[in-house]
Motif scaffolding. Structure first.
Motif, PDB file in Angstrom:
ATOM      1  N   LEU A  71      -1.043   4.523  -1.592  1.00 55.72           N
ATOM      2  CA  LEU A  71      -2.456   4.504  -1.219  1.00 55.72           C
ATOM      3  C   LEU A  71      -2.650   5.280   0.078  1.00 55.72           C
ATOM      4  O   LEU A  71      -1.737   5.363   0.911  1.00 55.72           O
ATOM      5  CB  LEU A  71      -2.950   3.062  -1.041  1.00 55.72           C
ATOM      6  N   LEU A  73      -7.025  -2.979   2.662  1.00 56.09           N
ATOM      7  CA  LEU A  73      -6.176  -4.067   2.171  1.00 56.09           C
ATOM      8  C   LEU A  73      -5.758  -4.982   3.303  1.00 56.09           C
ATOM      9  O   LEU A  73      -5.718  -6.208   3.165  1.00 56.09           O
ATOM     10  CB  LEU A  73      -4.928  -3.499   1.479  1.00 56.09           C
ATOM     11  N   GLY A 128       0.817  -1.209   0.000  1.00 57.60           N
ATOM     12  CA  GLY A 128       0.000   0.000   0.000  1.00 57.60           C
ATOM     13  C   GLY A 128       0.851   1.259   0.000  1.00 57.60           C
ATOM     14  O   GLY A 128       0.571   2.222  -0.732  1.00 57.60           O
ATOM     15  N   LYS A 178      -7.418   3.111   2.471  1.00 52.26           N
ATOM     16  CA  LYS A 178      -7.277   2.027   1.499  1.00 52.26           C
ATOM     17  C   LYS A 178      -6.290   0.967   1.995  1.00 52.26           C
ATOM     18  O   LYS A 178      -6.511  -0.232   1.791  1.00 52.26           O
ATOM     19  CB  LYS A 178      -6.824   2.594   0.145  1.00 52.26           C
ATOM     20  N   ILE A 179      -5.217   1.423   2.636  1.00 52.11           N
ATOM     21  CA  ILE A 179      -4.262   0.465   3.192  1.00 52.11           C
ATOM     22  C   ILE A 179      -4.929  -0.346   4.300  1.00 52.11           C
ATOM     23  O   ILE A 179      -4.737  -1.568   4.408  1.00 52.11           O
ATOM     24  CB  ILE A 179      -3.005   1.188   3.728  1.00 52.11           C
TER      25      ILE A 179
END
Length: 445
Positions: A39, A47, A34, A43-44
């Motif tokens: 990112l 993930l 990420g 978003k990380i």
């Protein structure tokens, strides 16, 4: 599998240790990928949670209906190293991260499809013959070098990605060395019944000690899981990246062969064709899911051999418990948030000890390879070339064609390709026999 063992405390303790082992192996991967793709934090975080959920399901699936062994199914270290290398090498050529991410997704889908086909057709055992003792010995050694390099960076307080202004954090380094020494001492000197939990002790003690010494702050809390397809970039076609991904996918089969062959002695039997077929098919399915969700593709973890050798826990039940608990961590946001606060240096220090055992796996394969001054090249050339390439800056490969650069800049890939070529284009054993015949004739006058 004896389900009545669920009543035993040792089974649950083993399950918790598997939980932490799986966690320590996985948590670093989405964080570093990420960050490499720039990112944002949310978003990380997504993930990370998706990695927990998918990995937990994959582990249980392999133990239940796949190879049916206590071998962790996780985001492949080979793929991880290749993706991070691609970020550095392609950025030097001006390729955008979105193009890289989209092309990777296409390449991962192709390699996933090939893996599933290989599994369904039952040709895994035939491909496994290509990965003989010499190939697996080189793979284990280079794989260990690549991953130990990553974890040593974590122990030294260095970033996992490329950085020109980074320097060693002496405080973190000293703490990591002491923690690694503690894990080694427990695994060697503790009473036999407690040696199996050395990694668990290291993570718990290290996590608490790090919080007290470094006064760490908690990460911001996320309220739920956000699922986004192709978070690294929508599907695109870049021949160099896709070719590299397909080659990586094929060489990633070495993880399956290495993990299964490496545990044959522990389970007292050779891996069957059915185990290969089911294991490869399941790995291929989860590789496809990884490509869709922007995760690093899956494979059986060769490092599980070191974990099993360290803990002596080969029963599937603790492993299934650990995988299920890891799945729960992913679907419960507060739990995922809590585990995500574990310092990378703690996980790196503990995994450093576990991954050192890969050297034992290397020895177990390489001892079956006869070596003398004439045929030493079969192993020495791939090892030396692979290790040297690992140390070279990515800029050195900027003059190479785009389609070749991603492969040539990865020491692990180059080493495996070299040893496969050397092993199967020349009969080294015949060379040894001829040499012995010459010596015998010379002695007989």
């Amino acid at each position: 599998m004896d389900w009545t063992s669920l009543k035993k405390t040792s089974v649950w303790a083993g399950g918790v240790q598997w939980l932490f082992f799986i966690f320590a192996n996985i948590v670093v991967i989405p964080l570093t990928v990420g960050q490499a793709f720039h990112l944002d934090h949310d978003k990380i975080g997504s993930l990370l949670q998706l990695s927990f959920i998918i990995t937990g399901i994959a582990c249980v699936a392999q133990a239940w209906i796949g190879h049916e062994r206590a071998i962790m199914e996780g985001q492949s270290g080979l793929w991880w190293g290749i993706i991070l290398t691609l970020v550095v090498t392609t950025s030097a050529s001006g390729m955008s991260l979105k193009t890289l991410g989209g092309s990777l997704a296409v390449g991962i889908f192709i390699s996933a499809a090939l893996t599933i086909v290989i599994g369904l057709l039952g040709i895994g055992p035939y491909i496994a013959k290509l990965f003989n003792d010499a190939v697996m010995g080189v793979f284990m050694l280079l794989f260990g070098f690549q991953l130990i390099q990553i974890f040593l960076k974590g122990m030294l307080g260095l970033p996992f990605g490329k950085s020109t202004d980074a320097s060693i954090d002496l405080k973190t380094t000293l703490f990591s060395i002491v923690l690694s020494a503690l894990v080694i001492i427990v695994s060697i000197k503790a009473p036999k019944r407690f040696r199996s939990y050395a990694l668990l002790v290291g993570i718990i003690v290290g996590w608490i000690g790090y919080a007290l010494i470094f006064h760490t702050k908690s990460m911001s809390h996320t309220s739920g899981i956000s699922v986004k397809v192709f978070p690294l970039g929508n599907p695109k076609w870049n021949t160099g990246v896709i070719v590299t991904a397909v080659i990586a996918g094929l060489l990633n089969l070495a993880n399956t062969f290495g993990a299964l062959k490496g545990t044959d002695d522990m389970y007292g039997n050779e891996t069957t064709k059915g185990q290969y077929r089911r294991s490869l098919t399941i790995s291929g399915l989860f590789q496809g899911i990884a490509g869709l969700l922007g995760l690093v593709p899956y494979a059986p973890f060769v490092s599980s051999i070191g974990f099993l050798q360290q803990t002596k826990i080969v029963d599937r039940l603790p492993y299934i418990i650990g995988g299920f608990l890891f799945f729960l961590v992913g679907i419960i946001p507060p739990a995922g948030h809590f585990f995500a606060t574990m310092p990378l240096s703690v996980g790196s220090a503990v995994l450093f000890v576990a991954y050192v055992q890969l050297f034992n796996s290397h020895r177990s394969f390489i001892k079956n390879v006869s070596s003398n001054s004439l045929n030493v090249y079969r192993v020495a050339i791939p090892v030396f070339v692979g290790v040297v390439i690992m140390t070279l800056p990515s800029q050195y490969f900027s003059t190479m064609p785009d389609f070749l650069r991603p492969v040539a800049a990865n020491g692990l890939l180059v080493g495996i390709i070299l040893v496969l070529i050397l092993e199967h284009v020349y009969n080294w054993n015949q060379l040894e026999d001829d040499d012995q015949d010459h010596e015998q004739k010379a002695e007989n006058g």
